[in-house]
Design a protein around this motif. Sequence first.
Motif, PDB file in Angstrom:
ATOM      1  N   GLY A 197       1.082  -1.057   0.118  1.00  0.00           N
ATOM      2  CA  GLY A 197      -0.141  -0.243  -0.233  1.00  0.00           C
ATOM      3  C   GLY A 197       0.695   1.500   0.340  1.00  0.00           C
ATOM      4  O   GLY A 197       0.791   2.871   0.268  1.00  0.00           O
ATOM      5  N   GLY A 198       2.124   1.375  -0.039  1.00  0.00           N
ATOM      6  CA  GLY A 198       3.145   2.364  -0.340  1.00  0.00           C
ATOM      7  C   GLY A 198       3.225   2.970   0.461  1.00  0.00           C
ATOM      8  O   GLY A 198       3.280   4.338   0.599  1.00  0.00           O
ATOM      9  N   ILE A 199       3.531   2.022   1.742  1.00  0.00           N
ATOM     10  CA  ILE A 199       4.119   2.721   2.980  1.00  0.00           C
ATOM     11  C   ILE A 199       6.311   2.716   2.899  1.00  0.00           C
ATOM     12  O   ILE A 199       6.534   2.643   2.135  1.00  0.00           O
ATOM     13  N   ARG A 200       5.677   4.297   2.361  1.00  0.00           N
ATOM     14  CA  ARG A 200       7.689   4.746   2.984  1.00  0.00           C
ATOM     15  C   ARG A 200       8.395   4.159   4.253  1.00  0.00           C
ATOM     16  O   ARG A 200       8.001   4.223   5.299  1.00  0.00           O
ATOM     17  N   VAL A 201       9.793   3.551   3.621  1.00  0.00           N
ATOM     18  CA  VAL A 201      10.616   3.655   4.184  1.00  0.00           C
ATOM     19  C   VAL A 201      11.781   4.665   4.798  1.00  0.00           C
ATOM     20  O   VAL A 201      12.230   5.278   3.570  1.00  0.00           O
ATOM     21  N   GLN A 202      11.819   4.531   5.598  1.00  0.00           N
ATOM     22  CA  GLN A 202      13.453   5.655   6.292  1.00  0.00           C
ATOM     23  C   GLN A 202      14.299   5.341   6.423  1.00  0.00           C
ATOM     24  O   GLN A 202      14.334   4.275   7.392  1.00  0.00           O
ATOM     25  N   SER A 203      14.870   5.243   5.789  1.00  0.00           N
ATOM     26  CA  SER A 203      16.671   4.725   5.879  1.00  0.00           C
ATOM     27  C   SER A 203      17.681   5.389   7.696  1.00  0.00           C
ATOM     28  O   SER A 203      16.911   6.530   8.027  1.00  0.00           O
ATOM     29  N   ALA A 204      18.521   4.471   8.104  1.00  0.00           N
ATOM     30  CA  ALA A 204      18.452   5.381   9.498  1.00  0.00           C
ATOM     31  C   ALA A 204      19.306   6.718   8.978  1.00  0.00           C
ATOM     32  O   ALA A 204      19.814   7.802  10.447  1.00  0.00           O
ATOM     33  N   SER A 205      19.794   6.676   8.539  1.00  0.00           N
ATOM     34  CA  SER A 205      20.087   8.153   7.801  1.00  0.00           C
ATOM     35  C   SER A 205      19.386   9.362   7.551  1.00  0.00           C
ATOM     36  O   SER A 205      19.835  10.955   7.128  1.00  0.00           O
ATOM     37  N   GLY A 206      18.131   8.508   7.465  1.00  0.00           N
ATOM     38  CA  GLY A 206      16.731   9.930   7.259  1.00  0.00           C
ATOM     39  C   GLY A 206      16.411  10.143   5.357  1.00  0.00           C
ATOM     40  O   GLY A 206      15.504  10.320   5.746  1.00  0.00           O
ATOM     41  N   ALA A 207      17.114   9.609   4.577  1.00  0.00           N
ATOM     42  CA  ALA A 207      16.675   9.216   3.290  1.00  0.00           C
ATOM     43  C   ALA A 207      15.547   8.421   3.458  1.00  0.00           C
ATOM     44  O   ALA A 207      15.425   7.278   4.049  1.00  0.00           O
ATOM     45  N   SER A 208      14.825   8.508   2.405  1.00  0.00           N
ATOM     46  CA  SER A 208      13.521   7.368   2.194  1.00  0.00           C
ATOM     47  C   SER A 208      13.811   7.256   1.603  1.00  0.00           C
ATOM     48  O   SER A 208      14.713   7.416  -0.399  1.00  0.00           O
ATOM     49  N   TYR A 209      14.143   5.755   0.568  1.00  0.00           N
ATOM     50  CA  TYR A 209      13.407   4.233  -0.384  1.00  0.00           C
ATOM     51  C   TYR A 209      12.341   5.057  -1.280  1.00  0.00           C
ATOM     52  O   TYR A 209      11.843   4.931  -0.596  1.00  0.00           O
ATOM     53  N   GLU A 210      12.512   4.607  -2.217  1.00  0.00           N
ATOM     54  CA  GLU A 210      11.247   4.842  -3.319  1.00  0.00           C
ATOM     55  C   GLU A 210      10.154   3.980  -2.720  1.00  0.00           C
ATOM     56  O   GLU A 210      10.629   2.882  -2.374  1.00  0.00           O
ATOM     57  N   LEU A 217      10.526  -6.222   3.668  1.00  0.00           N
ATOM     58  CA  LEU A 217      12.296  -6.316   4.627  1.00  0.00           C
ATOM     59  C   LEU A 217      12.167  -7.473   4.876  1.00  0.00           C
ATOM     60  O   LEU A 217      11.558  -8.137   5.482  1.00  0.00           O
ATOM     61  N   CYS A 218      13.544  -7.349   5.715  1.00  0.00           N
ATOM     62  CA  CYS A 218      14.801  -8.589   5.803  1.00  0.00           C
ATOM     63  C   CYS A 218      14.062  -8.425   7.576  1.00  0.00           C
ATOM     64  O   CYS A 218      14.328  -7.578   7.966  1.00  0.00           O
ATOM     65  N   ARG A 219      13.959  -9.855   7.840  1.00  0.00           N
ATOM     66  CA  ARG A 219      13.983 -10.040   9.313  1.00  0.00           C
ATOM     67  C   ARG A 219      14.764 -10.967   9.880  1.00  0.00           C
ATOM     68  O   ARG A 219      14.981 -11.656  10.838  1.00  0.00           O
ATOM     69  N   CYS A 220      15.612 -11.890   9.186  1.00  0.00           N
ATOM     70  CA  CYS A 220      16.052 -12.380   8.961  1.00  0.00           C
ATOM     71  C   CYS A 220      17.383 -12.476   9.687  1.00  0.00           C
ATOM     72  O   CYS A 220      18.627 -12.830  10.324  1.00  0.00           O
ATOM     73  N   GLY A 221      18.131 -11.519   9.456  1.00  0.00           N
ATOM     74  CA  GLY A 221      19.380  -9.813   9.043  1.00  0.00           C
ATOM     75  C   GLY A 221      20.275 -10.599   8.514  1.00  0.00           C
ATOM     76  O   GLY A 221      21.803 -10.327   8.572  1.00  0.00           O
ATOM     77  N   ALA A 222      20.628 -11.570   7.986  1.00  0.00           N
ATOM     78  CA  ALA A 222      21.264 -11.979   6.836  1.00  0.00           C
ATOM     79  C   ALA A 222      21.387 -11.634   5.103  1.00  0.00           C
ATOM     80  O   ALA A 222      22.187 -11.647   4.127  1.00  0.00           O
ATOM     81  N   SER A 223      19.851 -10.729   4.879  1.00  0.00           N
ATOM     82  CA  SER A 223      19.959 -10.028   3.481  1.00  0.00           C
ATOM     83  C   SER A 223      21.566  -8.956   3.560  1.00  0.00           C
ATOM     84  O   SER A 223      22.133  -9.042   4.242  1.00  0.00           O
ATOM     85  N   SER A 224      21.745  -9.284   2.204  1.00  0.00           N
ATOM     86  CA  SER A 224      23.281  -8.700   1.528  1.00  0.00           C
ATOM     87  C   SER A 224      22.336  -7.750   0.534  1.00  0.00           C
ATOM     88  O   SER A 224      22.941  -6.358  -0.112  1.00  0.00           O
ATOM     89  N   ASN A 225      21.079  -6.609   0.931  1.00  0.00           N
ATOM     90  CA  ASN A 225      20.527  -5.779   0.627  1.00  0.00           C
ATOM     91  C   ASN A 225      19.867  -5.225   1.215  1.00  0.00           C
ATOM     92  O   ASN A 225      18.543  -4.856   1.102  1.00  0.00           O
ATOM     93  N   LYS A 226      20.329  -5.008   2.821  1.00  0.00           N
ATOM     94  CA  LYS A 226      19.443  -4.034   3.270  1.00  0.00           C
ATOM     95  C   LYS A 226      18.998  -2.957   3.049  1.00  0.00           C
ATOM     96  O   LYS A 226      20.219  -2.301   2.038  1.00  0.00           O
ATOM     97  N   PRO A 227      17.673  -2.542   3.572  1.00  0.00           N
ATOM     98  CA  PRO A 227      16.585  -3.648   4.753  1.00  0.00           C
ATOM     99  C   PRO A 227      15.896  -4.675   4.265  1.00  0.00           C
ATOM    100  O   PRO A 227      15.060  -4.810   4.699  1.00  0.00           O
ATOM    101  N   PHE A 228      15.783  -4.653   2.686  1.00  0.00           N
ATOM    102  CA  PHE A 228      15.408  -5.133   2.470  1.00  0.00           C
ATOM    103  C   PHE A 228      15.451  -6.433   1.568  1.00  0.00           C
ATOM    104  O   PHE A 228      16.536  -6.789   2.535  1.00  0.00           O
ATOM    105  N   CYS A 229      14.455  -7.584   1.877  1.00  0.00           N
ATOM    106  CA  CYS A 229      14.980  -9.410   1.472  1.00  0.00           C
ATOM    107  C   CYS A 229      15.322  -9.593   0.514  1.00  0.00           C
ATOM    108  O   CYS A 229      14.743  -8.760  -0.500  1.00  0.00           O
ATOM    109  N   ASP A 230      16.495 -10.395   0.303  1.00  0.00           N
ATOM    110  CA  ASP A 230      17.119 -10.881  -1.287  1.00  0.00           C
ATOM    111  C   ASP A 230      16.653 -12.311  -1.149  1.00  0.00           C
ATOM    112  O   ASP A 230      17.542 -12.695  -1.405  1.00  0.00           O
ATOM    113  N   GLY A 231      16.004 -12.719   0.082  1.00  0.00           N
ATOM    114  CA  GLY A 231      15.488 -15.132  -0.277  1.00  0.00           C
ATOM    115  C   GLY A 231      16.683 -15.240   0.825  1.00  0.00           C
ATOM    116  O   GLY A 231      16.520 -16.723   0.526  1.00  0.00           O
TER     117      GLY A 231
END
Length: 242
Positions: A197-210, A217-231
């Motif tokens: 539904g178009g939820i904005r994700v704000q980086s810890a830097s303060g910038a917003s992702y598209e 978003l990754c929940r396992c801590g292992a993604s190489s594309n954080k904060p997003f999931c990469d499987g």
Amino acid sequence: MAQDTDVIVQPGSVQSDPSVHIEVSKNGPYIVRGAPALHVQVIVANEAGNSWAYQQGQEFAVKDGTALCRCGHSKKKPYCDGSHLRAGVDLTETATFQPMLEGAEEIDGPNYSLTDNEAYCAFARFCDNGNRIWNEVQMPGEQHEKLAAYMAHQCPSGRLLIWDRATRMPVEAPLPVSLSLLEDPAESVSGPLVLRGGIRVQSASGASYEIRNRQTLCRCGASSNKPFCDGSHASIGFRDGL
């Protein structure tokens, strides 16, 4: 509802109420702003054994400021219990702020095109139905076009996007705002935090992702594309215990 003009919104997506967004804390949890609904969502397979639909499960309480685990080690999942301070998981954000389409491959069919950015694959496998989406979109006939569009729309991460070649516009309907915790019984793993539904994700830097209609978003801590999931949850066998 005012739309935040300081962020990029993917074509075919509509930004949610700006009061609803996710803040990625530095080396820590996701902070939920607003109070969107949060449910477990289970991937349901069809007769062929492929991912086909979702079944809604348990609801979890969320209020403004709720902290959700992103290191994979909390004993109170989906909530953060401070385990990231001891787990030794590198939670550094590595994803680009560029629009997803800039890194996407385009595959053209008779009436539809498919854009695919593999870096955002959440390994939900809806794309494996029929002759697989990359072939279905190229095959003539309404049946193939409908199946390609259905598979793309079920993709939780938004990696796959279907376009009308005549209008050059996405075939994408805005979704209700929601958060969900993906469960994948076929792989016996727990998946990402799904944002719709178009939820904005704000980086810890303060910038917003598209801003996109569908994100994971990754929940396992292992993604190489954080904060997003990469499987990566599938390869490490992540289970959240819910």
